[in-house]
Every structure is written in C-alpha cells, then in structure tokens.
Design a protein around this motif. Structure first.
Motif, PDB file in Angstrom:
ATOM      1  N   CYS A   6       0.839  -1.214   0.000  1.00  0.00           N
ATOM      2  CA  CYS A   6       0.000   0.000   0.000  1.00  0.00           C
ATOM      3  C   CYS A   6       0.866   1.253   0.000  1.00  0.00           C
ATOM      4  CB  CYS A   6      -0.929  -0.001   1.210  1.00  0.00           C
ATOM      5  SG  CYS A   6      -2.174  -1.294   1.191  1.00  0.00           S
ATOM      6  N   LEU A   7       1.920   1.259   0.792  1.00  0.00           N
ATOM      7  CA  LEU A   7       2.816   2.410   0.846  1.00  0.00           C
ATOM      8  C   LEU A   7       3.477   2.654  -0.504  1.00  0.00           C
ATOM      9  CD1 LEU A   7       4.359   4.623   2.409  1.00  0.00           C
ATOM     10  CD2 LEU A   7       6.043   2.867   2.980  1.00  0.00           C
ATOM     11  N   MET A   8       3.966   1.603  -1.126  1.00  0.00           N
ATOM     12  CA  MET A   8       4.631   1.761  -2.421  1.00  0.00           C
ATOM     13  C   MET A   8       3.639   2.211  -3.484  1.00  0.00           C
ATOM     14  SD  MET A   8       7.542   1.295  -1.268  1.00  0.00           S
ATOM     15  CE  MET A   8       8.456   1.641  -2.751  1.00  0.00           C
ATOM     16  N   ARG A   9       2.411   1.725  -3.424  1.00  0.00           N
ATOM     17  CA  ARG A   9       1.376   2.157  -4.367  1.00  0.00           C
ATOM     18  C   ARG A   9       1.057   3.628  -4.139  1.00  0.00           C
ATOM     19  NH1 ARG A   9      -0.098   3.079  -8.603  1.00  0.00           N
ATOM     20  NH2 ARG A   9      -2.257   3.087  -9.214  1.00  0.00           N
ATOM     21  N   ALA A  10       0.946   4.048  -2.882  1.00  0.00           N
ATOM     22  CA  ALA A  10       0.661   5.451  -2.556  1.00  0.00           C
ATOM     23  C   ALA A  10       1.774   6.372  -3.037  1.00  0.00           C
ATOM     24  CB  ALA A  10       0.453   5.614  -1.046  1.00  0.00           C
ATOM     25  N   ARG A  11       2.980   5.837  -3.141  1.00  0.00           N
ATOM     26  CA  ARG A  11       4.108   6.624  -3.653  1.00  0.00           C
ATOM     27  C   ARG A  11       4.182   6.613  -5.176  1.00  0.00           C
ATOM     28  NH1 ARG A  11       9.283   5.867   0.375  1.00  0.00           N
ATOM     29  NH2 ARG A  11       8.297   6.831   2.182  1.00  0.00           N
ATOM     30  N   GLY A  12       3.182   5.998  -5.816  1.00  0.00           N
ATOM     31  CA  GLY A  12       3.091   6.052  -7.267  1.00  0.00           C
ATOM     32  C   GLY A  12       3.655   4.872  -8.016  1.00  0.00           C
ATOM     33  N   HIS A  13       4.093   3.844  -7.310  1.00  0.00           N
ATOM     34  CA  HIS A  13       4.655   2.669  -7.972  1.00  0.00           C
ATOM     35  C   HIS A  13       3.546   1.716  -8.411  1.00  0.00           C
ATOM     36  CE1 HIS A  13       8.750   3.722  -6.777  1.00  0.00           C
ATOM     37  NE2 HIS A  13       8.249   4.044  -5.600  1.00  0.00           N
ATOM     38  N   ALA A  14       3.748   1.060  -9.519  1.00  0.00           N
ATOM     39  CA  ALA A  14       2.865  -0.034  -9.922  1.00  0.00           C
ATOM     40  C   ALA A  14       3.230  -1.223  -9.042  1.00  0.00           C
ATOM     41  CB  ALA A  14       3.063  -0.365 -11.392  1.00  0.00           C
ATOM     42  N   VAL A  15       2.238  -1.839  -8.444  1.00  0.00           N
ATOM     43  CA  VAL A  15       2.485  -2.923  -7.500  1.00  0.00           C
ATOM     44  C   VAL A  15       1.611  -4.117  -7.864  1.00  0.00           C
ATOM     45  CG1 VAL A  15       2.408  -3.631  -5.070  1.00  0.00           C
ATOM     46  CG2 VAL A  15       3.018  -1.277  -5.662  1.00  0.00           C
ATOM     47  N   GLN A  16       2.221  -5.269  -7.875  1.00  0.00           N
ATOM     48  CA  GLN A  16       1.468  -6.512  -8.041  1.00  0.00           C
ATOM     49  C   GLN A  16       1.993  -7.502  -7.024  1.00  0.00           C
ATOM     50  OE1 GLN A  16       2.585  -7.614 -12.103  1.00  0.00           O
ATOM     51  NE2 GLN A  16       3.602  -9.418 -11.294  1.00  0.00           N
ATOM     52  N   GLY A  17       1.182  -8.481  -6.698  1.00  0.00           N
ATOM     53  CA  GLY A  17       1.625  -9.449  -5.723  1.00  0.00           C
ATOM     54  C   GLY A  17       0.768 -10.689  -5.732  1.00  0.00           C
ATOM     55  N   SER A  18       1.144 -11.621  -4.890  1.00  0.00           N
ATOM     56  CA  SER A  18       0.405 -12.861  -4.753  1.00  0.00           C
ATOM     57  C   SER A  18       0.504 -13.330  -3.313  1.00  0.00           C
ATOM     58  CB  SER A  18       0.967 -13.929  -5.691  1.00  0.00           C
ATOM     59  OG  SER A  18       2.274 -14.278  -5.290  1.00  0.00           O
ATOM     60  N   ASP A  19      -0.398 -14.217  -2.965  1.00  0.00           N
ATOM     61  CA  ASP A  19      -0.402 -14.797  -1.627  1.00  0.00           C
ATOM     62  C   ASP A  19      -1.141 -16.122  -1.722  1.00  0.00           C
ATOM     63  OD1 ASP A  19      -1.255 -15.472   1.083  1.00  0.00           O
ATOM     64  OD2 ASP A  19      -0.628 -13.450   1.626  1.00  0.00           O
ATOM     65  N   ARG A  20      -0.546 -17.155  -1.213  1.00  0.00           N
ATOM     66  CA  ARG A  20      -1.203 -18.463  -1.305  1.00  0.00           C
ATOM     67  C   ARG A  20      -2.539 -18.461  -0.580  1.00  0.00           C
ATOM     68  NH1 ARG A  20       3.555 -21.582   1.746  1.00  0.00           N
ATOM     69  NH2 ARG A  20       4.611 -19.861   0.786  1.00  0.00           N
ATOM     70  N   ALA A  21      -2.682 -17.620   0.449  1.00  0.00           N
ATOM     71  CA  ALA A  21      -3.968 -17.529   1.145  1.00  0.00           C
ATOM     72  C   ALA A  21      -5.047 -16.992   0.208  1.00  0.00           C
ATOM     73  CB  ALA A  21      -3.841 -16.628   2.371  1.00  0.00           C
ATOM     74  N   PHE A  22      -4.703 -16.011  -0.631  1.00  0.00           N
ATOM     75  CA  PHE A  22      -5.672 -15.493  -1.603  1.00  0.00           C
ATOM     76  C   PHE A  22      -6.043 -16.584  -2.593  1.00  0.00           C
ATOM     77  CE2 PHE A  22      -3.517 -11.066  -1.107  1.00  0.00           C
ATOM     78  CZ  PHE A  22      -4.122 -10.896   0.128  1.00  0.00           C
ATOM     79  N   ASP A  23      -5.058 -17.360  -3.030  1.00  0.00           N
ATOM     80  CA  ASP A  23      -5.323 -18.453  -3.973  1.00  0.00           C
ATOM     81  C   ASP A  23      -6.272 -19.491  -3.366  1.00  0.00           C
ATOM     82  OD1 ASP A  23      -3.558 -17.183  -5.667  1.00  0.00           O
ATOM     83  OD2 ASP A  23      -1.977 -18.683  -5.507  1.00  0.00           O
ATOM     84  N   GLN A  24      -6.235 -19.619  -2.052  1.00  0.00           N
ATOM     85  CA  GLN A  24      -7.077 -20.600  -1.354  1.00  0.00           C
ATOM     86  C   GLN A  24      -8.422 -20.015  -0.941  1.00  0.00           C
ATOM     87  OE1 GLN A  24      -4.484 -21.661   1.888  1.00  0.00           O
ATOM     88  NE2 GLN A  24      -3.118 -22.864   0.597  1.00  0.00           N
ATOM     89  N   GLY A  25      -8.686 -18.773  -1.357  1.00  0.00           N
ATOM     90  CA  GLY A  25      -9.953 -18.141  -1.022  1.00  0.00           C
ATOM     91  C   GLY A  25      -9.998 -17.546   0.370  1.00  0.00           C
ATOM     92  N   LYS A  26      -8.874 -17.453   1.031  1.00  0.00           N
ATOM     93  CA  LYS A  26      -8.808 -16.882   2.371  1.00  0.00           C
ATOM     94  C   LYS A  26      -8.445 -15.402   2.289  1.00  0.00           C
ATOM     95  CE  LYS A  26      -7.059 -21.262   4.192  1.00  0.00           C
ATOM     96  NZ  LYS A  26      -5.880 -21.925   4.771  1.00  0.00           N
ATOM     97  N   LYS A  27      -8.678 -14.679   3.371  1.00  0.00           N
ATOM     98  CA  LYS A  27      -8.296 -13.267   3.511  1.00  0.00           C
ATOM     99  C   LYS A  27      -8.844 -12.404   2.370  1.00  0.00           C
ATOM    100  CE  LYS A  27      -4.005 -14.355   5.934  1.00  0.00           C
ATOM    101  NZ  LYS A  27      -2.565 -14.112   5.999  1.00  0.00           N
ATOM    102  N   GLN A  28     -10.079 -12.668   1.953  1.00  0.00           N
ATOM    103  CA  GLN A  28     -10.657 -11.944   0.826  1.00  0.00           C
ATOM    104  C   GLN A  28     -10.902 -10.461   1.130  1.00  0.00           C
ATOM    105  OE1 GLN A  28     -10.892 -13.158  -2.408  1.00  0.00           O
ATOM    106  NE2 GLN A  28      -9.565 -14.610  -1.333  1.00  0.00           N
ATOM    107  N   GLU A  29     -11.139 -10.130   2.387  1.00  0.00           N
ATOM    108  CA  GLU A  29     -11.322  -8.727   2.759  1.00  0.00           C
ATOM    109  C   GLU A  29     -10.027  -7.939   2.529  1.00  0.00           C
ATOM    110  OE1 GLU A  29     -12.238  -6.434   6.856  1.00  0.00           O
ATOM    111  OE2 GLU A  29     -13.682  -8.000   6.318  1.00  0.00           O
ATOM    112  N   ILE A  30      -8.906  -8.534   2.891  1.00  0.00           N
ATOM    113  CA  ILE A  30      -7.610  -7.887   2.668  1.00  0.00           C
ATOM    114  C   ILE A  30      -7.334  -7.778   1.174  1.00  0.00           C
ATOM    115  CG2 ILE A  30      -5.112  -8.128   2.981  1.00  0.00           C
ATOM    116  CD1 ILE A  30      -5.762  -9.502   5.687  1.00  0.00           C
ATOM    117  N   ALA A  31      -7.621  -8.847   0.439  1.00  0.00           N
ATOM    118  CA  ALA A  31      -7.404  -8.836  -1.016  1.00  0.00           C
ATOM    119  C   ALA A  31      -8.241  -7.746  -1.675  1.00  0.00           C
ATOM    120  CB  ALA A  31      -7.736 -10.208  -1.602  1.00  0.00           C
ATOM    121  N   ALA A  32      -9.476  -7.604  -1.255  1.00  0.00           N
ATOM    122  CA  ALA A  32     -10.354  -6.575  -1.825  1.00  0.00           C
ATOM    123  C   ALA A  32      -9.820  -5.177  -1.544  1.00  0.00           C
ATOM    124  CB  ALA A  32     -11.770  -6.737  -1.278  1.00  0.00           C
ATOM    125  N   GLN A  33      -9.314  -4.965  -0.335  1.00  0.00           N
ATOM    126  CA  GLN A  33      -8.746  -3.655   0.020  1.00  0.00           C
ATOM    127  C   GLN A  33      -7.539  -3.344  -0.862  1.00  0.00           C
ATOM    128  OE1 GLN A  33      -7.158  -3.428   3.983  1.00  0.00           O
ATOM    129  NE2 GLN A  33      -6.761  -1.247   3.848  1.00  0.00           N
TER     130      GLN A  33
END
Length: 117
Positions: A6-33
């Motif tokens: 979030c900090l790097m995005r706020a500073r104008g950087h393009a940011v992408q990422g992954s998390d195995r928890a997201f792949d498993q359908g977990k932590k969807q609220e964090i992923a949405a944010q």
C-alpha cells in the motif's frame, strides 16, 4: 507485505503481488482492500513474473523454491527481501522515526500517531 505494498502504491509505484492464502480463497477482505488501491493480485504460480518488473520483493514466508522466486531469479530481476525495502523506505524518509522493541510497538505507534494528529 500488504501495508508495504500500500505504501509503495501510494508513492506512485505499480504494484502486483500474490499470496497463497488469496489463492485458497482466504483473507478476501484484505485482497479486496488491496485491489481497491490498484494493487494487482495474481495467482502464486510464477506466470506474472516478467521482465517488465523492476524489482521482486519477498517476505521471509516465501520459500526459495516458489514459482515466483524461481521466475524472478531466472529473469535476473533484483530480488529484495522485505527488510531491505523497509530500510530503503526508512532511510529516505525525512524526518524518520523507527520504533522497535520485543513488545509494545503497536501501542507506541498508536500513541505517536495520536500525538502527531
């Protein structure tokens, strides 16, 4: 890694990422944010790691044999552990404040935020 992304995005950087928890359908609220902030979340399969990426930042939770880290190394991308990027952030901040301790950091940060507000 989420707050750092979030900090790097706020500073104008393009940011992408992954998390195995997201792949498993977990932590969807964090992923949405993260998505609302413009951070692209992709499957943890290594296919999203391309030569278009400037740097690959990884946490201590990432094993050396994950598809992403293997792809980043194969492409010769600079691979930075999370603490190294955090050091860059702190060292370039003016003025900078660092809070560290075995316990009580969140309390002190909250108090400091309240004082600054």
């Amino acid at each position: 890694m989420g707050p750092l992304a979030c900090l790097m995005r706020a500073r104008g950087h393009a940011v992408q990422g992954s998390d195995r928890a997201f792949d498993q359908g977990k932590k969807q609220e964090i992923a949405a944010q993260l998505r609302r902030l413009g951070i692209e979340l992709l499957p943890q399969d290594g296919k999203a790691v391309t030569a278009a990426i400037d740097r690959f930042v990884y946490s201590a939770a990432v094993e050396a044999d994950t598809p992403e880290l293997r792809a980043a190394r194969a492409l010769g991308l600079p691979c930075l552990p999370r603490p190294q990027l955090l050091a860059e952030v702190v060292n370039t901040a003016t003025p900078g404040v660092a809070i560290s301790a075995p316990a009580g950091k969140s309390t002190i940060v909250g108090m400091l935020g309240w004082l600054l507000a």
